[in-house]
Motif scaffolding. Structure first.
Motif: not given
Length: 314
Positions: A141-145, A148-153, A158-162, A279-280
């Motif tokens: 949700e944070a990536l979508r809105n 959050l700019d980036l998630a690393i790890g 997350l692969r199906d939604s980002t 996020h796209e």
């Protein structure tokens, strides 16, 4: 049309400035407005909300209960408006003072952050970073809105939604305090199983994948202590003859004192893939694209440079 729809954003800016400054004069200075202009805007706000909103007490303008009830919503509106304007402006990393927000585990913070900070100090000295720890649904949700700019790890969920890019592949090693009587360059499985084990119960999915692999293949270790984070590992190992299993890249960071011997694991474990996700909605955003390039270049380069010295026989 309701009052909610007719509210002028400039009026909310005045409201927010008075809340922050507790003074019409200081609010005007902050916004570049004269005191009469601020007073006029406050009058419009009072009429709109049918409440005084601020009352004078000595030299301060004190918010009423109605103003205090609106405070949080107005603050959120100001942040959202600032973000919208930020995304429309050209991004210049060398001049930007933007704050980027990253989701990282404690492993990522320990290993990745120092390298990123080194690069930022040279390329974009005014840019700031904020690292957060969130659950997977919160990260999505944070990536979508845009919070959050980036998630690393290692984040397969997350692969199906980002959108994402692979940074490097990682395996695991084991580490124990250097002492007389340890085996040579290779650690036999029998010795590995005979030792007492420190287990890091990290929620980081890649490390948990290795722990699950041990269970699935009947590797019965004698676990004497479980801890939730990796940062405490060196202090514990330095005082015991225990052994711990850690990602290969984190081992040198935990062994800066050269007090430990790092071995290849005597059992085959799966490799994990470290990825960066966004996020796209921000695929074409200049600032996000710059951040992705910085992270990819820094971590891939660091991985390539560190492969040769990832092992240390103590």
């Amino acid at each position: 049309m309701t009052n909610e729809v007719r509210v002028d954003l400039n009026l909310l800016r005045v409201f927010h400035a008075i809340l922050e400054e507790n003074s019409l004069t200081l609010a005007g200075n902050r916004l570049g407005l004269s005191q009469p202009a601020v007073s006029y805007a406050l009058g419009r706000l009072r009429a709109m909300f049918d409440d005084p909103l601020f009352v004078r007490s000595g030299n301060e303008m004190v918010p009423t209960s109605a103003a205090m009830a609106m405070r949080e919503a107005v603050q959120h509106a100001m942040v959202a408006a600032h973000d919208v304007l930020r995304f429309t402006a050209p991004f210049d990393a060398a001049r930007s003072s933007r704050t980027f927000r990253l989701a990282l585990s404690d492993i990522g913070s320990l290993v990745f952050l120092p390298k990123l900070c080194d690069r930022l100090a040279v390329l974009a000295p005014e840019i700031k970073l904020e690292v957060v720890s969130l659950s997977l649904p919160q990260v999505q949700e944070a990536l979508r809105n845009g919070q959050l700019d980036l998630a690393i790890g290692n984040l397969p969920g997350l692969r199906d939604s980002t959108h994402f890019t692979s940074l490097f592949r990682e395996d695991h090693v084991c580490m124990t305090r250097w002492r007389a009587g340890l085996p040579g360059p290779a650690l036999p499985l029998s010795h590995f199983l005979a030792l007492s084990h420190l287990q890091v119960t990290s929620t980081e999915s890649g490390h948990q994948q290795v722990e699950d692999h041990f269970i699935e293949h009947g590797i019965q270790r004698k676990i004497v202590l479980r801890v939730p984070h990796f940062t405490v590992v060196p202090e514990i190992l330095a005082r015991t003859d225990w052994i711990v299993t850690v990602p290969r890249r984190i081992a040198p960071a935990l062994n800066r004192s050269d007090a430990f011997t790092i071995y290849e694991l005597p059992v085959k474990t799966p490799e994990i893939t470290i990825t960066a996700h966004w996020h796209e909605n921000f695929e074409s955003n200049d600032a996000n694209r710059w951040l992705r390039a910085l992270v990819s270049d820094t971590l891939r380069e660091d991985h390539e440079n560190g492969m040769a010295d990832g092992m240390n026989s103590g």
